[in-house]
Design a protein around this motif. Structure first.
Motif, PDB file in Angstrom:
ATOM      1  N   ALA A 183       7.860   6.807  -5.622  1.00  0.00           N
ATOM      2  CA  ALA A 183       8.975   6.110  -4.945  1.00  0.00           C
ATOM      3  C   ALA A 183       8.812   4.929  -5.903  1.00  0.00           C
ATOM      4  N   SER A 184      10.012   4.206  -6.109  1.00  0.00           N
ATOM      5  CA  SER A 184       9.889   3.159  -6.712  1.00  0.00           C
ATOM      6  C   SER A 184      10.341   1.359  -5.887  1.00  0.00           C
ATOM      7  N   ILE A 185      10.593   2.132  -4.176  1.00  0.00           N
ATOM      8  CA  ILE A 185      10.183   0.977  -3.387  1.00  0.00           C
ATOM      9  C   ILE A 185      10.046   1.375  -2.438  1.00  0.00           C
ATOM     10  N   ALA A 186       9.652   0.332  -1.438  1.00  0.00           N
ATOM     11  CA  ALA A 186       8.737   0.761  -0.356  1.00  0.00           C
ATOM     12  C   ALA A 186       9.607  -0.483   0.597  1.00  0.00           C
ATOM     13  N   THR A 187       9.187   0.323   1.859  1.00  0.00           N
ATOM     14  CA  THR A 187       9.772  -0.576   3.022  1.00  0.00           C
ATOM     15  C   THR A 187       9.575  -0.301   4.420  1.00  0.00           C
ATOM     16  N   LEU A 188       9.317  -0.889   5.793  1.00  0.00           N
ATOM     17  CA  LEU A 188       8.767  -0.597   6.330  1.00  0.00           C
ATOM     18  C   LEU A 188      10.098   0.200   7.962  1.00  0.00           C
ATOM     19  N   ALA A 189      10.057   0.293   8.642  1.00  0.00           N
ATOM     20  CA  ALA A 189      11.071   0.286  10.116  1.00  0.00           C
ATOM     21  C   ALA A 189      10.424  -0.345  10.945  1.00  0.00           C
ATOM     22  N   GLU A 208       0.925  -1.432  -0.125  1.00  0.00           N
ATOM     23  CA  GLU A 208       0.032  -0.083   0.024  1.00  0.00           C
ATOM     24  C   GLU A 208       0.422   0.964  -0.158  1.00  0.00           C
ATOM     25  N   ARG A 209       2.282   1.266   0.689  1.00  0.00           N
ATOM     26  CA  ARG A 209       3.105   2.329   0.968  1.00  0.00           C
ATOM     27  C   ARG A 209       3.402   3.050  -0.578  1.00  0.00           C
TER      28      ARG A 209
END
Length: 258
Positions: free
Chosen positions: A124-130, A116-117
């Motif tokens: 954006a080309s990439i999404a990730t989490l933290a 979803e992000r």
């Protein structure tokens, strides 16, 4: 438009610490089956196991899982994803979520969140989490990857070093962390297929080689990475024999009392 994405689960048989890791037994099933089932509980339109070993394909056959056989010589996991995208004939605009094959406890909500992000940010080309780092040992541990974000949630940098550096208090490591400024990167990624194809054409970047972090290649080549704060707790994956014992205990069938 409804969210649509494909989950790809890379599963290499070789592992220096735990040989045959994807097929190690957890509660009567191979580890890769647990990961696959969690991914199937997400909103993914398709879940694919990507492997270079026929034993993994055979093990997943009873589950009816879709398995793609990939080459053995990929330099990185991102290169392997690009091959899978080609084999599946995915559109350049399609979203692919990379779920590691050693994450048998991954919450499906995190898979949905990272997809979803990326869908929400067309730049954006990439999404990730933290997630927040709450202890000093993790902050100074080079095996824990740290990330610094902009106010818009975009990654500024990833590092194995304790960033940001607290100039006033880190000359001697403090006993506790005073703020929530430090974030641990969670290795769950969503990509656009167009980015995967571009990535494979770039030489490894200097920052990537220094830190041994693939995502730094994307930043150094000017691509945007969205980083969201995880909506659920992400249990640690299986890297060591101790990790395996912990997960086995968590997923062990409940014993009936006599």
């Amino acid at each position: 438009m409804a969210l649509s994405f494909t989950v790809v689960i890379p599963a290499r048989y070789g592992s220096s610490r735990l040989p045959g890791k994807p097929l190690l037994d957890i509660a009567g099933e191979p580890m890769i089956a647990h990961v696959w089932r969690r991914a199937c509980q997400s909103r993914a339109s398709r879940v694919v196991v990507a492997t270079d070993d026929a034993r993994i394909k055979t093990a997943m056959a009873p589950y009816g899982a879709e398995v793609v056989m990939t080459r053995e010589d990929h330099a990185s996991g991102t290169d392997r994803l690009a091959e899978v995208a080609d084999q599946l004939a995915l559109d350049e605009s399609a979203l692919v979520v990379n779920v590691q094959g050693d994450e048998p406890l991954i919450p499906p909500a995190l898979i949905n969140q990272v997809a979803e992000r990326l869908a929400d940010d067309d730049q954006a080309s990439i999404a990730t989490l933290a997630e927040p780092i709450t202890d000093i040992d993790s902050l100074f541990n080079p095996n824990v990857v740290k990330v610094v974000r902009s106010f818009q949630g975009r990654a500024l940098y990833f590092s194995r070093a304790p960033i940001p550096w607290d100039r006033e208090h880190f000359s001697q490591p403090p006993a506790v962390l005073g703020t929530d400024a430090w974030l641990r990167h969670i290795g769950l990624y969503a990509y656009r297929v167009s980015f995967l194809h571009a990535y494979c054409d770039w030489p490894a970047s200097s920052l990537e080689q220094l830190e041994q972090l693939e995502q730094l290649r994307a930043l150094q080549y000017g691509h945007t990475i969205q980083v969201a704060l995880a909506c659920d707790v992400n249990p640690a994956g299986v890297d060591t024999a101790e990790d395996l014992a912990r997960v086995r205990a968590l997923l062990a069938p409940t014993q009936q009392k006599e």
